[in-house]
Design a protein around this motif. Structure first.
Motif, PDB file in Angstrom:
ATOM      1  N   TYR A  86      31.957  -1.510  19.040  1.00 44.09           N
ATOM      2  CA  TYR A  86      33.356  -1.925  19.102  1.00 44.09           C
ATOM      3  C   TYR A  86      34.298  -0.742  19.266  1.00 44.09           C
ATOM      4  CZ  TYR A  86      32.421  -6.823  18.462  1.00 44.09           C
ATOM      5  OH  TYR A  86      31.998  -8.107  18.672  1.00 44.09           O
ATOM      6  N   THR A  87      33.966   0.370  18.621  1.00 48.82           N
ATOM      7  CA  THR A  87      34.816   1.565  18.777  1.00 48.82           C
ATOM      8  C   THR A  87      34.845   1.998  20.244  1.00 48.82           C
ATOM      9  OG1 THR A  87      34.271   2.275  16.548  1.00 48.82           O
ATOM     10  CG2 THR A  87      35.124   3.975  18.031  1.00 48.82           C
ATOM     11  N   VAL A  88      33.672   1.992  20.872  1.00 46.53           N
ATOM     12  CA  VAL A  88      33.585   2.414  22.278  1.00 46.53           C
ATOM     13  C   VAL A  88      34.325   1.425  23.186  1.00 46.53           C
ATOM     14  CG1 VAL A  88      31.983   2.763  24.197  1.00 46.53           C
ATOM     15  CG2 VAL A  88      31.432   3.673  21.938  1.00 46.53           C
ATOM     16  N   LEU A  89      34.117   0.149  22.926  1.00 43.39           N
ATOM     17  CA  LEU A  89      34.774  -0.861  23.765  1.00 43.39           C
ATOM     18  C   LEU A  89      36.292  -0.787  23.618  1.00 43.39           C
ATOM     19  CD1 LEU A  89      32.538  -4.033  23.293  1.00 43.39           C
ATOM     20  CD2 LEU A  89      32.510  -2.370  25.119  1.00 43.39           C
ATOM     21  N   ARG A  90      36.734  -0.622  22.377  1.00 45.66           N
ATOM     22  CA  ARG A  90      38.176  -0.559  22.125  1.00 45.66           C
ATOM     23  C   ARG A  90      38.784   0.647  22.837  1.00 45.66           C
ATOM     24  NH1 ARG A  90      38.079  -0.418  16.597  1.00 45.66           N
ATOM     25  NH2 ARG A  90      37.048  -2.429  16.556  1.00 45.66           N
ATOM     26  N   GLU A  91      38.049   1.755  22.818  1.00 45.67           N
ATOM     27  CA  GLU A  91      38.543   2.962  23.466  1.00 45.67           C
ATOM     28  C   GLU A  91      38.674   2.739  24.982  1.00 45.67           C
ATOM     29  OE1 GLU A  91      39.766   5.544  22.275  1.00 45.67           O
ATOM     30  OE2 GLU A  91      39.772   6.990  23.923  1.00 45.67           O
ATOM     31  N   ALA A  92      37.667   2.074  25.536  1.00 50.20           N
ATOM     32  CA  ALA A  92      37.726   1.804  26.981  1.00 50.20           C
ATOM     33  C   ALA A  92      38.966   0.967  27.298  1.00 50.20           C
ATOM     34  CB  ALA A  92      36.463   1.086  27.431  1.00 50.20           C
ATOM     35  N   GLU A  93      39.221  -0.032  26.458  1.00 52.24           N
ATOM     36  CA  GLU A  93      40.407  -0.873  26.668  1.00 52.24           C
ATOM     37  C   GLU A  93      41.677  -0.061  26.533  1.00 52.24           C
ATOM     38  OE1 GLU A  93      40.577  -4.869  25.357  1.00 52.24           O
ATOM     39  OE2 GLU A  93      39.526  -4.718  27.246  1.00 52.24           O
ATOM     40  N   ASP A  94      41.735   0.726  25.469  1.00 54.75           N
ATOM     41  CA  ASP A  94      42.966   1.479  25.214  1.00 54.75           C
ATOM     42  C   ASP A  94      43.245   2.482  26.328  1.00 54.75           C
ATOM     43  OD1 ASP A  94      43.241   0.047  22.971  1.00 54.75           O
ATOM     44  OD2 ASP A  94      42.705   1.628  21.567  1.00 54.75           O
TER      45      ASP A  94
ATOM     46  N   SER B 252      41.421  15.564  17.662  1.00 55.04           N
ATOM     47  CA  SER B 252      41.923  14.217  17.372  1.00 55.04           C
ATOM     48  C   SER B 252      40.866  13.436  16.578  1.00 55.04           C
ATOM     49  CB  SER B 252      42.227  13.494  18.685  1.00 55.04           C
ATOM     50  OG  SER B 252      42.117  12.107  18.503  1.00 55.04           O
ATOM     51  N   PRO B 253      41.224  12.970  15.362  1.00 56.33           N
ATOM     52  CA  PRO B 253      40.250  12.209  14.566  1.00 56.33           C
ATOM     53  C   PRO B 253      39.748  10.986  15.327  1.00 56.33           C
ATOM     54  CG  PRO B 253      42.236  12.681  13.273  1.00 56.33           C
ATOM     55  CD  PRO B 253      42.511  13.139  14.664  1.00 56.33           C
ATOM     56  N   ARG B 254      40.654  10.373  16.065  1.00 59.88           N
ATOM     57  CA  ARG B 254      40.263   9.180  16.808  1.00 59.88           C
ATOM     58  C   ARG B 254      39.233   9.510  17.900  1.00 59.88           C
ATOM     59  NH1 ARG B 254      43.451   4.482  19.683  1.00 59.88           N
ATOM     60  NH2 ARG B 254      41.915   4.190  21.326  1.00 59.88           N
ATOM     61  N   GLN B 255      39.504  10.626  18.633  1.00 60.19           N
ATOM     62  CA  GLN B 255      38.561  10.993  19.695  1.00 60.19           C
ATOM     63  C   GLN B 255      37.223  11.439  19.113  1.00 60.19           C
ATOM     64  OE1 GLN B 255      38.797  10.314  22.913  1.00 60.19           O
ATOM     65  NE2 GLN B 255      40.728   9.351  22.365  1.00 60.19           N
ATOM     66  N   ARG B 256      37.282  12.063  17.920  1.00 63.66           N
ATOM     67  CA  ARG B 256      36.014  12.468  17.279  1.00 63.66           C
ATOM     68  C   ARG B 256      35.213  11.220  16.906  1.00 63.66           C
ATOM     69  NH1 ARG B 256      38.573  16.669  14.002  1.00 63.66           N
ATOM     70  NH2 ARG B 256      37.977  15.503  12.158  1.00 63.66           N
ATOM     71  N   LYS B 257      35.931  10.195  16.447  1.00 66.58           N
ATOM     72  CA  LYS B 257      35.249   8.938  16.090  1.00 66.58           C
ATOM     73  C   LYS B 257      34.612   8.301  17.337  1.00 66.58           C
ATOM     74  CE  LYS B 257      36.010   4.574  13.756  1.00 66.58           C
ATOM     75  NZ  LYS B 257      36.936   3.502  13.546  1.00 66.58           N
ATOM     76  N   VAL B 258      35.368   8.356  18.444  1.00 66.86           N
ATOM     77  CA  VAL B 258      34.843   7.777  19.691  1.00 66.86           C
ATOM     78  C   VAL B 258      33.595   8.541  20.133  1.00 66.86           C
ATOM     79  CG1 VAL B 258      35.329   7.455  22.149  1.00 66.86           C
ATOM     80  CG2 VAL B 258      37.072   6.879  20.458  1.00 66.86           C
TER      81      VAL B 258
ATOM     82  N   LEU C 169      26.069   7.445  18.980  1.00 71.95           N
ATOM     83  CA  LEU C 169      25.193   6.484  18.299  1.00 71.95           C
ATOM     84  C   LEU C 169      24.723   5.399  19.279  1.00 71.95           C
ATOM     85  CD1 LEU C 169      23.826   5.361  15.792  1.00 71.95           C
ATOM     86  CD2 LEU C 169      25.967   4.242  15.176  1.00 71.95           C
ATOM     87  N   VAL C 170      25.649   4.898  20.095  1.00 71.20           N
ATOM     88  CA  VAL C 170      25.264   3.845  21.047  1.00 71.20           C
ATOM     89  C   VAL C 170      24.266   4.410  22.069  1.00 71.20           C
ATOM     90  CG1 VAL C 170      26.081   2.239  22.816  1.00 71.20           C
ATOM     91  CG2 VAL C 170      27.455   2.629  20.769  1.00 71.20           C
TER      92      VAL C 170
END
Ligand code: HEM
Length: 633
Positions: A303-311, A329-335, A341-342
């Motif tokens: 979901y993190t990856v999909l959400r990033e693609a959308e955003d 960027s904490p967000r980009q590190r999370k992505v 992982l995926v």
């Protein structure tokens, strides 16, 4: 979550709809092809403008079923302040478009100066008209997009289409896009001259997640991968998938059983997203996310990856391209961590599958399928497909994204539409009872569930996923009467085609009956490119049959067991866009166990009687069945 469309698939769905270029800060302009029908006279009742926060107007689909704005009136006939504001805004916008505020004067620019100069030196008007009329210029628009609206960008495109016609140019600052809403031009781009167009910005946006997967890929890579992957979705595979669709939907039914018994409301959009994730994981690489029951790390990562693609598809500035940004960027590190992982999980699944294929005795043939693991990945490896692990991973990721959010969005909007049309639900339940009774659906049932199929066809017309297809011209071409240059970014608005008042009667009405039960399944070919639920031409969706059956099975199994209504006090259902069309606050519904009506009114039977496959004994049997519908488990 969204996805197939915009970013995802369709490229805009991944489609990704580079809505990033539609940010309010950008500048927009237009000019009329045929001036001009009043905008308000065609404005679809299904779309109303609502205020979100203090100043950002949105389109709500609260009356998206062809109802007039009179229905914004409450039981006492009093309009709310919000409703009055909406109407005022809409009228103002119509008037501004009609006044030509967003219109670029067709006589402007160098040709116009030249024409005036020649006229001054005495060149007759007839000659000037002949010379300058030889090269018609595409209508252009200008102005601030903020003045029009800031969200669900395909909605202002509809308004502009109604005013300016089937092809016009939008200028956003230095960027320029051609917006196509004409079936003949869409056919030319997608099919007749498809080789002259690439996926353009879609490929740029999706690169971080899909790499050279089938949706963004162009040229030789696309040709080779398409030839390798399409055979994996053969009829025997799709037939086997019907069982998978049934099992996955049955898990959802069990979850809804609990909600129905406890009287709790459910948010159906996220449940559909989980249902279709479970289906596509198993179908593509034999992985059971079981996301309806679990929230493990891998599901969160997907979901993190999909959400990033959308955003990314709707972001005005590509900050992720700034090298240092990824690290701070904490967000980009999370992505980055989620993507790792995926990818690791996919690589692991590829390795496991390779070992299985090495050990198996089966001979590869056209309809090859391993019963234990019928996945697309297994087919590809068994076929001896000579492909790198990276390319294989890109392809799996692409299909995961392409097949997930699109189907979830179709189910979400179908249930939204059905909540407004109880008579359609009755017909649907009648057919499902007759054809399926209490058992799981099979491949043979697919051709018998005719009305159920029409409901999905019609839902796909009103809510196409993705709503826009993206292309870039690779060479000079002629669109309609207009010459265009190489390098043009083009949006084919499927939303506009599917809701055009000149192409459809009652364009914004949800009417499954518009598709005759005994007629052919509507597609781009028999509808002459005014209906493009799965695209068209060589880049047409490879999962069309898979997705159609998946949504038919889910719809049939859910409506035979439950009744769904919009939850009382639920927030209005408002559209927003990623790759596919999402709701802003979910689809909150009340679900109750269905009690079968003792008598089926004869009027509701009439459409079903047109179905020659339904026998009288089926109907009698249905009439005698028990009260509460339980699917087999
Ligand atoms: C209801 C669900 C679905 C809808 C509405 C849908 C719609 C579409 C559309 C409109 C396109 C054309 C995009 C373009 O021309 O730019 C497309 C392409 C594609 N779809 Fe789907 N799709 C769905 C489900 C699936 C599923 C389940 C899969 C995989 C099993 C899938 C895989 C793909 C792929 C790989 C492409 C790219 C094909 C190519 O470029 O050669 N889709 N889809």
């Amino acid at each position: 979550m969204a996805s197939h469309g915009s970013l995802l698939h369709h490229s805009p769905p991944p489609l990704s709809i580079p809505t990033k270029y539609f940010h309010p800060k950008h500048i927009l302009s237009i000019k009329p092809l045929k001036p001009t029908t009043t905008f308000s006279s065609f404005f679809p009742c299904s779309l109303t403008i609502t205020q979100r926060g203090s100043c950002s107007p949105l389109i709500a689909c609260s009356s998206s079923n062809g109802r007039s704005s009179n229905e914004l009136v409450d039981d006492d006939g009093v309009k709310s302040v919000e409703q009055l504001l909406e109407e005022k805004q809409r009228a103002e916008l119509s008037a501004r478009i009609a006044s030509g505020e967003f219109t670029v004067n067709q006589q402007s620019g160098l040709p116009s100066i030249l024409k005036k100069s020649l006229s001054k030196v005495g060149v007759p008007n007839e000659i000037l008209e002949f010379l300058f009329g030889l090269y018609p210029k595409i209508p252009e628009a200008k102005g601030s997009i903020k003045a029009i609206r800031s969200e669900a960008f395909f909605i202002p495109l509809y308004e502009l289409y109604i005013t300016y016609g089937g092809i016009f140019r939008l200028n956003f600052g230095p960027k320029s896009f051609l917006i196509v809403s004409d079936p003949a031009i869409a056919k030319h781009i997608l099919k007749d001259n498809a080789k002259a167009y690439s996926k353009g910005i879609l490929a740029e946006i999706l690169d971080f997640v899909m790499g050279k997967g089938l949706i963004p890929a162009d040229g030789e890579i696309w040709r080779v991968r398409r030839r390798a992957i399409v055979p994996a979705l053969h009829l025997k595979f799709v037939a086997a998938m019907i069982g998978l669709f049934g099992q996955a939907t049955d898990r959802l039914c069990k979850k809804l059983d609990a909600a129905a018994s406890d009287g709790e409301d459910v948010e159906m959009e996220s449940l559909f997203s989980r249902l279709t994730l479970d289906v596509i994981g198993k179908a593509v690489f034999n992985y059971d996310f079981d996301s309806l029951s679990n929230d493990t790390g891998i599901i969160e990562a997907v979901y993190t990856v999909l959400r990033e693609a959308e955003d990314r598809s709707v972001s005005p500035i590509p900050v992720w391209d700034i090298p240092i940004w990824k690290d701070i960027s904490p967000r980009q590190r999370k992505v980055t961590a989620a993507l790792k992982l995926v990818n690791d999980t996919l690589n692991n699944l590829i390795a496991i599958c390779k070992r299985m294929v090495d050990e198996e005795e089966l001979q590869f043939h056209e309809e090859y399928m391993n019963e234990q693991d019928p996945s697309i990945l297994h087919f590809l490896l068994a076929s001896g497909d000579d492909v790198s692990s990276k390319q294989l991973r890109d392809d799996l990721m692409t299909m995961l994204i392409a097949g997930h959010e699109t189907s979830a969005a179709v189910l979400t909007w179908t249930f939204y539409l059905l909540s407004k049309e109880p008579s359609v639900v009755s017909k649907l339940q009648e057919e499902v009872d007759s054809v399926l009774g209490d058992r799981f659906p099979t491949i043979e049932d697919m051709k018998k569930l005719k009305y159920t199929t029409r409901v999905i066809n019609e839902s796909l017309r009103l809510y196409p996923q993705p709503p826009v297809l993206i292309r870039r011209s690779l060479e000079n071409d002629v669109l309609g009467e207009y010459p265009i240059k190489r390098g043009e970014d083009i949006f084919i608005s499927v939303w506009n085609l599917h809701r055009s008042p000149t192409l459809w009667e009652g364009a914004d009405k949800f009417e499954p009956e518009r598709w005759p039960l005994d007629g052919p399944n509507p597609n781009e070919t028999n509808q002459n490119f005014k209906y493009l639920p799965f695209g068209g031409g060589p880049r047409k969706c490879i999962g069309d049959m898979f997705a159609s059956y998946e949504t038919i099975v889910a719809l049939a199994m859910l409506v035979r067991r439950f009744n769904f209504q919009m939850a009382i006090g639920a927030p209005p259902v408002v559209m927003t866009t990623g790759a596919t069309i999402h709701t802003t606050q979910g689809l909150n519904m009340t679900v109750t166990h269905r009690i079968k009506p003792p008598i089926v009114p004869s009027l509701q039977m009439s459409t079903l009687e047109a179905d020659p496959s339904m026998s009288i004994s089926d109907k009698e049997e249905t009439g005698q069945k028990g009260q509460v519908y339980q699917a087999q488990s």
